[in-house]
Scaffold this active site. Structure first.
Site, PDB file in Angstrom:
ATOM      1  N   SER A 104      13.845  81.450 -33.085  1.00 25.23           N
ATOM      2  CA  SER A 104      14.843  79.960 -33.844  1.00 25.23           C
ATOM      3  C   SER A 104      16.373  80.265 -35.026  1.00 25.23           C
ATOM      4  CB  SER A 104      13.746  80.057 -34.785  1.00 25.23           C
ATOM      5  OG  SER A 104      12.440  79.741 -34.573  1.00 25.23           O
TER       6      SER A 104
HETATM    7  N1  SAH Z   1       9.107  83.970 -33.766  1.00 22.10           N
HETATM    8  C1  SAH Z   1       9.622  84.313 -32.402  1.00 22.10           C
HETATM    9  C2  SAH Z   1      10.173  82.971 -31.182  1.00 22.10           C
HETATM   10  C3  SAH Z   1       9.025  82.197 -31.709  1.00 22.10           C
HETATM   11  S1  SAH Z   1       9.254  81.140 -30.493  1.00 22.10           S
HETATM   12  C4  SAH Z   1      10.997  85.417 -32.163  1.00 22.10           C
HETATM   13  O1  SAH Z   1      11.328  85.923 -33.080  1.00 22.10           O
HETATM   14  O2  SAH Z   1      11.543  85.298 -31.579  1.00 22.10           O
HETATM   15  C5  SAH Z   1       7.052  80.932 -30.138  1.00 22.10           C
HETATM   16  C6  SAH Z   1       5.953  81.407 -29.751  1.00 22.10           C
HETATM   17  O3  SAH Z   1       5.334  81.283 -29.392  1.00 22.10           O
HETATM   18  C7  SAH Z   1       6.659  81.882 -27.697  1.00 22.10           C
HETATM   19  O4  SAH Z   1       6.848  83.175 -27.566  1.00 22.10           O
HETATM   20  C8  SAH Z   1       5.172  81.364 -27.708  1.00 22.10           C
HETATM   21  O5  SAH Z   1       5.154  82.053 -25.926  1.00 22.10           O
HETATM   22  C9  SAH Z   1       4.197  81.548 -28.925  1.00 22.10           C
HETATM   23  N2  SAH Z   1       2.999  80.590 -28.201  1.00 22.10           N
HETATM   24  C10 SAH Z   1       3.007  79.749 -28.077  1.00 22.10           C
HETATM   25  N3  SAH Z   1       1.319  79.733 -28.606  1.00 22.10           N
HETATM   26  C11 SAH Z   1       0.916  80.645 -28.625  1.00 22.10           C
HETATM   27  C12 SAH Z   1      -0.748  80.609 -29.237  1.00 22.10           C
HETATM   28  N4  SAH Z   1      -1.716  80.193 -29.587  1.00 22.10           N
HETATM   29  N5  SAH Z   1      -0.784  82.609 -29.798  1.00 22.10           N
HETATM   30  C13 SAH Z   1       0.465  82.709 -30.040  1.00 22.10           C
HETATM   31  N6  SAH Z   1       1.720  82.702 -29.064  1.00 22.10           N
HETATM   32  C14 SAH Z   1       2.144  81.466 -29.507  1.00 22.10           C
END
Ligand code: SAH
Length: 251
Positions: A104
């Site tokens: 983000s």
């Molecule tokens: N917080 C992260 C960015 C998030 S991007 C950072 O600081 O880099 C969103 C992330 O959520 C992605 O890596 C994606 O694979 C994960 N995601 C999506 N659905 C999910 C689920 N059901 N459980 C766990 N992670 C998930």
């Protein structure tokens, strides 16, 4: 004779003036200058960009929590992204982290962390570890951080980065965030960084009484919802419109 000396002095002065801007440019790198494939910038230059980010993108836009500002001043965001994207790590935008996922925009990380009202004794759950940057920010503020990532390769990479940076209070697991992580519950705060269509009940159940969950909710149109769990009810406040990657169902 006199005229010749004046001309020489003028030329010398002009040459000197031309040197000043290029020296100044080396001291103050342009944050938007893209260098590829990997950065030549020093840690001091990244540090400078990070302080600029905190002042211009966070403090000037109303982020006031000093714990959040201190954490974002400290965590080396560029070390969480691919080397070819490092020069853009402190820009005012999200960044690709591989597997079609994004880290983000710095302001959103700060906004969500501030909204979660985390203190130093807290145990925090994050859903969506991604590259581990948000987890590191939480790790700077809270006592214990648990983070779940559904893509095994991202979880493994985030674990490596966090351990190289010396974080001992952050545990990452590969799994489905819809289930939460019951073993360590209840949590003093939960931050979700992928968007579900509705707030998962398991996450509400694992939140401590009086605690907050900060979560983007929606499909195409999403808002950050700040949820507070009280003794007898759940209060939801829709705040910022955002665009997060969808929270996936385990296939
Ligand atoms: N917080 C992260 C960015 C998030 S991007 C950072 O600081 O880099 C969103 C992330 O959520 C992605 O890596 C994606 O694979 C994960 N995601 C999506 N659905 C999910 C689920 N059901 N459980 C766990 N992670 C998930």
């Amino acid at each position: 004779m006199n005229f010749a000396w004046i001309l020489i002095a003028f030329l010398l002065g002009w040459i000197l003036l031309m040197c000043i801007p290029s020296y100044a440019a080396e001291l103050s790198p342009n944050p938007f200058q893209f260098q590829s494939p990997s950065s030549n910038w020093t840690e001091e230059q990244f540090e400078w960009l990070r302080q600029q980010m905190v002042e211009e993108q966070l403090r000037e836009r109303g982020i006031k929590d000093e714990r959040v500002l201190a954490a974002m001043s400290k965590v080396p965001r560029h070390q969480f992204v691919n080397p070819s994207w490092q020069d853009l790590a402190y820009g005012d935008h999200p960044l690709l982290i591989g597997h079609n996922q994004t880290i983000s925009q710095p302001y959103i990380v700060a906004y969500m962390t501030q909204a979660a009202e985390i203190s130093s004794k807290d145990k925090v759950l994050e859903i969506g570890t991604g590259c581990g940057y948000q987890a590191a920010i939480l790790g700077e503020i809270a006592q214990e951080v648990y983070s779940i990532e559904i893509i095994p390769q991202l979880a493994a990479k985030a674990r490596r980065t966090l351990s190289q940076l010396g974080y001992k209070n952050i545990t990452v697991k590969t799994g489905d965030g819809y289930q939460g992580w019951r073993e360590h519950s209840p949590y003093d705060a939960i931050i979700v960084t992928a968007a579900p269509e509705q707030i998962p009940q398991a996450l509400i159940d694992q939140l401590a009484t009086g605690a907050k969950m900060v979560i983007p909710v929606g499909t195409w149109y999403q808002d950050i919802v700040v949820l507070t769990k009280t003794k007898d009810k759940v209060i939801e406040e829709r705040t910022l419109p955002v665009r997060f990657v969808p929270m996936r169902r385990k296939s």
